[in-house]
Write an enzyme that holds these catalytic residues in place. Structure first.
Site, short mmCIF file in Angstrom:
data_model
loop_
_atom_site.label_atom_id
_atom_site.label_comp_id
_atom_site.label_asym_id
_atom_site.label_seq_id
_atom_site.Cartn_x
_atom_site.Cartn_y
_atom_site.Cartn_z
N THR A 159 31.31 -71.20 -35.21
CA THR A 159 30.45 -72.23 -35.82
C THR A 159 29.09 -72.36 -35.13
O THR A 159 28.13 -72.83 -35.73
CB THR A 159 31.13 -73.62 -35.80
OG1 THR A 159 31.43 -73.96 -34.44
CG2 THR A 159 32.39 -73.63 -36.62
N ASP A 160 29.01 -71.93 -33.85
CA ASP A 160 27.79 -72.23 -33.09
C ASP A 160 26.52 -71.65 -33.71
O ASP A 160 25.50 -72.33 -33.78
CB ASP A 160 27.92 -71.70 -31.65
CG ASP A 160 28.89 -72.56 -30.84
OD1 ASP A 160 29.23 -73.67 -31.31
OD2 ASP A 160 29.30 -72.13 -29.74
N THR B 290 36.07 -69.53 -33.14
CA THR B 290 37.24 -70.36 -32.80
C THR B 290 38.40 -70.14 -33.76
O THR B 290 39.57 -70.19 -33.35
CB THR B 290 36.82 -71.85 -32.84
OG1 THR B 290 35.84 -72.06 -31.83
CG2 THR B 290 37.98 -72.77 -32.61
N ASP C 295 32.37 -64.45 -29.86
CA ASP C 295 32.02 -65.86 -29.87
C ASP C 295 30.61 -65.86 -30.46
O ASP C 295 29.76 -65.08 -30.04
CB ASP C 295 31.99 -66.40 -28.45
CG ASP C 295 31.75 -67.90 -28.40
OD1 ASP C 295 32.59 -68.62 -27.87
OD2 ASP C 295 30.68 -68.34 -28.90
N SER C 296 30.34 -66.70 -31.44
CA SER C 296 29.07 -66.54 -32.17
C SER C 296 27.85 -66.81 -31.31
O SER C 296 26.75 -66.43 -31.69
CB SER C 296 29.06 -67.40 -33.44
OG SER C 296 28.85 -68.74 -33.15
N SER C 297 28.05 -67.43 -30.16
CA SER C 297 26.88 -67.63 -29.29
C SER C 297 26.37 -66.29 -28.73
O SER C 297 25.26 -66.22 -28.21
CB SER C 297 27.16 -68.62 -28.17
OG SER C 297 28.51 -68.74 -27.93
N1 ASP Z 1 31.81 -70.97 -29.55
C1 ASP Z 1 32.49 -70.81 -30.81
C2 ASP Z 1 31.72 -69.82 -31.64
O1 ASP Z 1 30.69 -70.15 -32.15
C3 ASP Z 1 32.61 -72.12 -31.50
C4 ASP Z 1 33.30 -72.08 -32.84
O2 ASP Z 1 33.66 -71.10 -33.37
O3 ASP Z 1 33.50 -73.16 -33.40
O4 ASP Z 1 32.13 -68.69 -31.76
#
Ligand code: ASP
Length: 374
Positions: free
Chosen positions: A122-123, A21, A90-92
């Site tokens: 953050t994920d 993000t 995107d970390s997912s």
């Molecule tokens: N979906 C995003 C990720 O993990 C969420 C984030 O960065 O806060 O890449």
């Protein structure tokens, strides 16, 4: 609080921009996506993140991807270099291959920088920070992973604060750990969990103190920072076993479910049991499946599904697990337990018993050794 003041005129920080993000923008459908080749430019145009005059006067040989932080932010000038990953993720969507890529990049540049930052979604950040902590042995420099809940491109964002403070920590502070900086707190990387999808303080370290708290001053909690042995050189172990998985126990689990879960070629599993490590001790059907798996040399680690606390044998249902050879994971987070398994299983030339012993040992500050073992 100790500053590690620069010996020369400047401190150098390498920033790996992996995705997340922090650098996302909305697409035509209004959802956030990573947009390549925009983050660096955004920083260059921001007078709080880059001082072009200072750069042109003193650092004429700066590279295209090198920025100079305005000096009021620190005692010595901070020069930071951004390496943007392709593709931005995107970390997912991240897997252990991405953790290994990050680890190798840090190793490659280890000698030329004072500290490192990983800008990350953050994920799954807690998995990456845990995995890196195991892959790096005898780390002597700070590796700070950060991200944001609101992108840097938005008017109101936590992105810049998180990034700026991470730069200052990575440049000036002697914290030789893989850490996570978020919402004014610096955590040990293998102790965190993501606890909120919408609040700015997205992470918590349920069983370990913060490494630093940022208020008007930077308060470093020295007592909680791992000591390094300068005589042992920094080493990277860049392999992880992918045949590891996690299972949360639930009252209606059947033997059939458990068997099919174990059917794929798993080498290690993390069980999230109840409370202080309890399992359904009257369920002989389940227990015999676990027993057989241990006999076939599967590493099984027991951690609690509670959000705080540790496993220990306070109750009979917890002791039963120990008796069949299941490893006590003490107060490890699920992310730390899973990535530790991936690391321990990838180490070459160890017997099953040696791997069991490593899982029980605190390797990188990931578990509290004063918590009573089974
Ligand atoms: N979906 C995003 C990720 O993990 C969420 C984030 O960065 O806060 O890449």
């Amino acid at each position: 609080m100790t500053h590690r003041f620069a010996l020369g005129k400047y401190r150098k920080v390498l920033v790996l921009y992996v995705g997340g993000t922090i650098g996302m923008q909305r697409n035509n459908e209004g959802v956030f996506i990573p947009v390549p080749n925009t983050f660096l430019q955004k920083l260059k145009e921001d007078s709080e993140m880059h001082d072009p005059l200072h750069a042109s006067k003193y650092f004429r040989d700066c590279k295209e991807n090198e920025l100079v932080l305005p000096s009021s932010y620190g005692h010595d000038t901070i020069i930071y270099q951004i390496i943007e990953y392709t593709p931005l993720l995107d970390s997912s969507n991240m897997t252990s291959k991405d953790w290994i890529r990050i680890a190798r990049d840090i190793k490659l540049h280890y000698d030329t920088f004072d500290g490192f930052i990983v800008l990350h979604g953050t994920d799954t950040l807690a998995y990456t920070s845990s995995a890196l902590s195991f892959m790096f042995d005898s780390l002597k420099k700070p590796v700070v992973i950060t991200g944001a809940q609101i992108p840097i491109f938005e008017r109101r964002a936590d992105a810049k604060e998180n990034f700026l403070t991470s730069l200052i920590i990575a440049a000036y502070y002697d914290i030789p750990e893989v850490c996570v900086f978020f919402a004014n707190k610096l955590f040990r990387g293998n102790r965190i969990v993501k606890v909120s999808s919408n609040e700015l303080d997205a992470f918590s370290s349920p069983n370990y103190h913060t490494l630093a708290d940022i208020g008007v001053d930077v308060k470093v909690n020295h007592h909680y920072i791992r000591k390094t042995d300068d005589s042992i050189p920094f080493k990277l172990f860049d392999d992880l076993n992918q045949n590891v998985a996690m299972l949360t126990l639930f009252p209606t689990i059947t033997c059939e479910m458990l068997n099919s879960f174990l059917e794929c070629s798993l080498k290690g599993i993390v069980i999230q049991s109840y409370g202080s490590g309890n399992i359904p001790s009257k369920r002989n059907d389940l227990l015999s499946v676990f027993k057989k798996a241990v006999e076939k040399e599967m590493l099984i680690v027991n951690i609690t599904q509670c959000s705080r606390g540790s496993v220990h044998a306070s109750y009979e249902p917890g002791k039963v697990f120990k008796d069949i050879g299941i490893i006590c994971g003490r107060d490890m987070t699920a992310e730390a337990a899973l990535t530790k398994l991936a690391y321990v299983l990838a180490l070459p030339g160890l017997s099953f018993q040696q791997r069991v012993q490593m899982m029980k040992t605190d390797l990188r500050g990931e578990m509290s050794v004063n918590v009573e073992d089974f």
